[in-house]
Design an enzyme around this catalytic site. Sequence first.
Site, short mmCIF file in Angstrom:
data_model
loop_
_atom_site.label_atom_id
_atom_site.label_comp_id
_atom_site.label_asym_id
_atom_site.label_seq_id
_atom_site.Cartn_x
_atom_site.Cartn_y
_atom_site.Cartn_z
N GLU A 1 0.15 9.80 50.74
CA GLU A 1 -1.11 10.47 50.39
C GLU A 1 -1.52 11.28 51.61
O GLU A 1 -1.71 10.72 52.69
CB GLU A 1 -2.21 9.44 50.07
CG GLU A 1 -2.10 8.81 48.69
CD GLU A 1 -3.27 7.85 48.37
OE1 GLU A 1 -3.48 7.57 47.20
OE2 GLU A 1 -3.96 7.39 49.31
N ASN B 1 -5.60 3.12 46.38
CA ASN B 1 -6.33 1.90 46.70
C ASN B 1 -7.73 1.89 46.08
O ASN B 1 -8.24 0.84 45.72
CB ASN B 1 -6.44 1.72 48.22
CG ASN B 1 -5.10 1.32 48.83
OD1 ASN B 1 -4.22 0.81 48.12
ND2 ASN B 1 -4.93 1.56 50.11
N SER C 1 -6.33 3.46 55.86
CA SER C 1 -6.33 3.22 54.41
C SER C 1 -7.71 3.43 53.81
O SER C 1 -7.84 3.62 52.61
CB SER C 1 -5.96 1.79 54.08
OG SER C 1 -4.92 1.34 54.85
P1 NAD Z 1 -1.06 -3.97 62.67
O1 NAD Z 1 -2.13 -4.87 63.13
O2 NAD Z 1 0.22 -4.55 62.16
O3 NAD Z 1 -0.67 -2.96 63.81
C1 NAD Z 1 -1.60 -2.28 64.63
C2 NAD Z 1 -0.94 -2.08 65.97
O4 NAD Z 1 -1.69 -1.12 66.70
C3 NAD Z 1 -0.88 -3.34 66.81
O5 NAD Z 1 0.47 -3.60 67.14
C4 NAD Z 1 -1.70 -2.99 68.05
O6 NAD Z 1 -1.18 -3.56 69.23
C5 NAD Z 1 -1.62 -1.49 68.07
N1 NAD Z 1 -2.71 -0.84 68.80
C6 NAD Z 1 -4.01 -1.09 68.74
N2 NAD Z 1 -4.67 -0.27 69.58
C7 NAD Z 1 -3.79 0.52 70.17
C8 NAD Z 1 -3.83 1.55 71.14
N3 NAD Z 1 -4.97 1.92 71.69
N4 NAD Z 1 -2.69 2.13 71.53
C9 NAD Z 1 -1.52 1.75 71.00
N5 NAD Z 1 -1.41 0.77 70.10
C10 NAD Z 1 -2.52 0.16 69.68
O7 NAD Z 1 -1.75 -3.05 61.55
P2 NAD Z 1 -1.04 -2.21 60.40
O8 NAD Z 1 -0.95 -3.04 59.17
O9 NAD Z 1 0.18 -1.57 60.91
O10 NAD Z 1 -2.13 -1.10 60.11
C11 NAD Z 1 -2.31 0.02 60.93
C12 NAD Z 1 -3.10 1.07 60.21
O11 NAD Z 1 -2.42 1.41 59.00
C13 NAD Z 1 -4.50 0.66 59.78
O12 NAD Z 1 -5.34 1.77 59.88
C14 NAD Z 1 -4.31 0.26 58.33
O13 NAD Z 1 -5.47 0.40 57.57
C15 NAD Z 1 -3.27 1.27 57.90
N6 NAD Z 1 -2.47 0.90 56.72
C16 NAD Z 1 -1.99 -0.36 56.57
C17 NAD Z 1 -1.21 -0.66 55.47
C18 NAD Z 1 -0.64 -2.04 55.29
O14 NAD Z 1 -0.18 -2.36 54.17
N7 NAD Z 1 -0.58 -2.86 56.29
C19 NAD Z 1 -0.91 0.33 54.54
C20 NAD Z 1 -1.39 1.62 54.75
C21 NAD Z 1 -2.17 1.90 55.84
#
Ligand code: NAD
Length: 694
Positions: A442, A480, A409
Site C-alpha cells: 500500500e 487494516n 500501519s
Molecule cells: P519490531 O519491534 O519487530 O521492530 C522494530 C525495530 O526497530 C526494532 O528492532 C528496534 O530495535 C528498531 N528501532 C527502533 N528505533 C530505532 C532507531 N532509532 N534506529 C534504528 N532502529 C530502531 O516492529 P515491526 O513489527 O517490524 O514493526 C515496525 C513498523 O512496521 C511499525 O511501524 C509497524 O506498525 C509496521 N508494520 C508492522 C507489521 C507487522 O505485521 N508486524 C505490518 C506492517 C507494518
Amino acid sequence: MAEERFVEHARDGDIHILRIANPPVNTLRTGVRAGLHAGIAAALREGARAIILMGEGRMFSAGAEMTEFNKPRQPPSLPEVFEAIETSKVPVIAAIHGSALGGGLELALVCHARVASPTAMVGLPEVKRGFVPGAGGTQRLPRLIGGEAALKIIVGGDPVSAVEAQKLGFIDAVLEGPLEAAAVEWARQNSGRSFTLARKRDDNIKGADLASFDALAASLLKRTRGQESPKGCAQAVRAALTGSFEDGLNTEREIFQKLVAGEQSFALRHIFFGEREAARVPDMPAETHPLPVKRAVVIGGGTMGGGIAMSFANFGIPVTMVEQTQEALDRGLKKCEANWERTLKSGRLSEADYAKRRALLTGSTDMGVVAEADLVIEAVFEDINVKKEIFAKLDAIARPGVVLASNTSTLDIDAIASATKRPELVVGMHFFSPANVMKLLEIVRGKASSFEAIATAMDVGKRIGKVNVVVGNCDGFVGNRMTGKRGFQLERLLLEGALPADIDRAMETYGMAMGPCATGDLAGLDIGAAVRKARGTKAPIADALVAAGRYGQKTGKGWYMYDEKRTRLPDPEVERIIVEMSEQHQVKRRKIEDAEILERMLLPMVNEGARILEEGIASRAVDIDVIFCNGFGWPAWRGGPMFWADRMGLKAVRDRLAQYAEATNDPNLKPAALIEKLAAEGGSFAAMGAKRAA
Ligand code: NAD
C-alpha cells in the site's frame, strides 16, 4: 485490411516471416488471427521454403485476447489458423523472444518447430485466470514432453525459461544473437528435415503410468483448495494419456467452456485486470518520472525491517539495515540469513543466488549511512514521537531529493512528513508481514506527497516484485481499516453461540488462507488490544483473553491453545470465558450456520470499503479487492470483498446491513451513503469510475 495492420509479412529469400504486430503484448485478437491465416496462404502461394512466426516488439504473444471472451467470436477461429499451420506443406517455425504465454504458446506448439532467445519465457498461465488452455495446449504439450511434466506446467501456471523448455523438450533450439536472423538461418539449415507435429507425437505418452500421474495430480491439487481450474487442467491433461488427440481436444474444449463461463474465472479475471488498473494513479500526469533508486536504507531490523531489506536484496538492489545497537543489528541480519538458508535447503535458491543476495545486504548502527541512500524506508516502533524524531534526523542526513518512506500501519503520514523540510518527498510504503513474501504494497499518499515521490515508490515496488496500490492517508489505510471493522460482529457471533473454530472454519471453507481468530493469534492479541486502547474501543471477549495472558502464539495460547508444532487446538478455557460472557449478557446461545458467519464477517468490511471509496481513500473498488487478494489471504478466485458485494447485489447488501445493524446494534453496519445510493440506482461498485486516492 485487418491483416495488413496486425501481421507483417516479410521475406528473406524463400524464407517467409510473419510478424505479429498487435502491441503491447501481441494478443491473438481477430485481426491477428486473420493476418496469420492469410499470411500462411500467401507464403505457400509464393513458394516459401519455410515460414517463421514471430512477434514484434516486446514478445512473441501473451495469448488470447481476453476482452473478446464475452463477445461473439469473429472468424477465423484459432483452430482454423492452427489447421492452416498443421496442413502447411512447408515447415512453420515459431521464433520466440520475450514470452509466449497461453494461446501464444499454444500457437507455437502447433508449429513444426520452436526456436527461442535464451531470455525467452514460455508458459500456460490459464489456470490462474480460472480456466484451462483452450487451444490444444493440454493435448500437445503432453505429447511433446510427457504427461507428468506437462501437468506440472499446466496446473502450476508459472512460465519456464527457454533453456528449461529445451531440456524438457518443447523448444527445439535456443539461439543466440538477434532472433530473426538466427531463426532464418536455422530454418535454412533445417527446412529439409522431416518434422513431426506435436499432435502426432504419441510416442511420448504411450503406456503412461496413470497411477503415478494421478498421484502427482493429487499432490499438486492439494494446495489449490476450492479452486476449480487446477482440477480441470489435470482432467484435460489426463485425457491426453487415455484417448485420441481428437477426443482429448473435445474434453479440453468442454472443460474450457464450462470454466471460462464460471464465477471463479470471472473473479480471477477481475483481479488480473484490477492489478493492471491499480498501477494507474488517476490524476498522475503521464510525464511523471520516478527518481532513480540504486541503493536503499531500511531503518529498523525487526520483523518488518528484515523482510523489507530481504525484498531489496532478493531483487538485486543493494540495501543497508540500520539498527540502534550492534546486538539488535546482528539479530536482524541473522534472521535474514536464516530465512535465505531455509530457502536454500528447500532447493528453491541456488548457492550462487544466496551469496549474491547476502552480499547485497549490509548493516550499520550509524545513521550516517543514510547519506548514501536513494530511498529510505523506516520500520521502527509504531510510536508517532519516535517516528517524528527519526524523520527529522533522516531529513538532516539524506541527500536533498531523496524520498523518505514510512512503513507505519496506523500513523498519520502527514504528521510524520511535518517533522521534515521535505514533506513532498514523504510517503507511506506499507508492506505486509512477512514482507519478503507478501505481494501487497500500500503506497500511502500524504497531502503534500508529490507525484514524483509516489511514482518512485511505485517504481521501486514493481522492481521488488510487489503489487502496488496507491491509497489515501487515514487510520489503518485500506486493508487494516476494513478488517478492523469486523471486531464487533466477531464478538457478537461468539456471544450468540459460535466458537473461534466455527468462525475460522466458515472463513477458511470460503477460501481464506486463515480465519480471523487464527490470524489474531499469529499477529498477537496484545497488539489489537493496544490499538483498541488507543482508539478508546472495547472487545470484551478478546480483552478478557489478553487479561488472562493469552496473547496468541507467542504465549502458546490465545483464541486457541498450541502444541509444540504450533497446531491450533480448541481450548475449553476459552469456551468457558465465552459461555460465561453470554450468560453475563443474557444472550441465549444458538447454532450459527457458516453462511451467516461469513456474511457477518464480510458485510462490515464491505461497508467500510464503501466509506473508503466515498472518501477517495481508494481510487476504485477493484483496488480494494486487489489489496485483499494480495495482502490478506483472500483467494483471488473469490475476487475480493467488493466483488463479493457486487455479486450479492447492492440492494441485498444494503438490506442485510440494515438488518444486522438493527439486530446487533453495530455502529459499523449502518449502510454507507454510497451503498444506499448505488442500491437505489441499481448500480454496482464495479461500474463506478476511478477517483483520486487522497
Ligand atoms: P519490531 O519491534 O519487530 O521492530 C522494530 C525495530 O526497530 C526494532 O528492532 C528496534 O530495535 C528498531 N528501532 C527502533 N528505533 C530505532 C532507531 N532509532 N534506529 C534504528 N532502529 C530502531 O516492529 P515491526 O513489527 O517490524 O514493526 C515496525 C513498523 O512496521 C511499525 O511501524 C509497524 O506498525 C509496521 N508494520 C508492522 C507489521 C507487522 O505485521 N508486524 C505490518 C506492517 C507494518
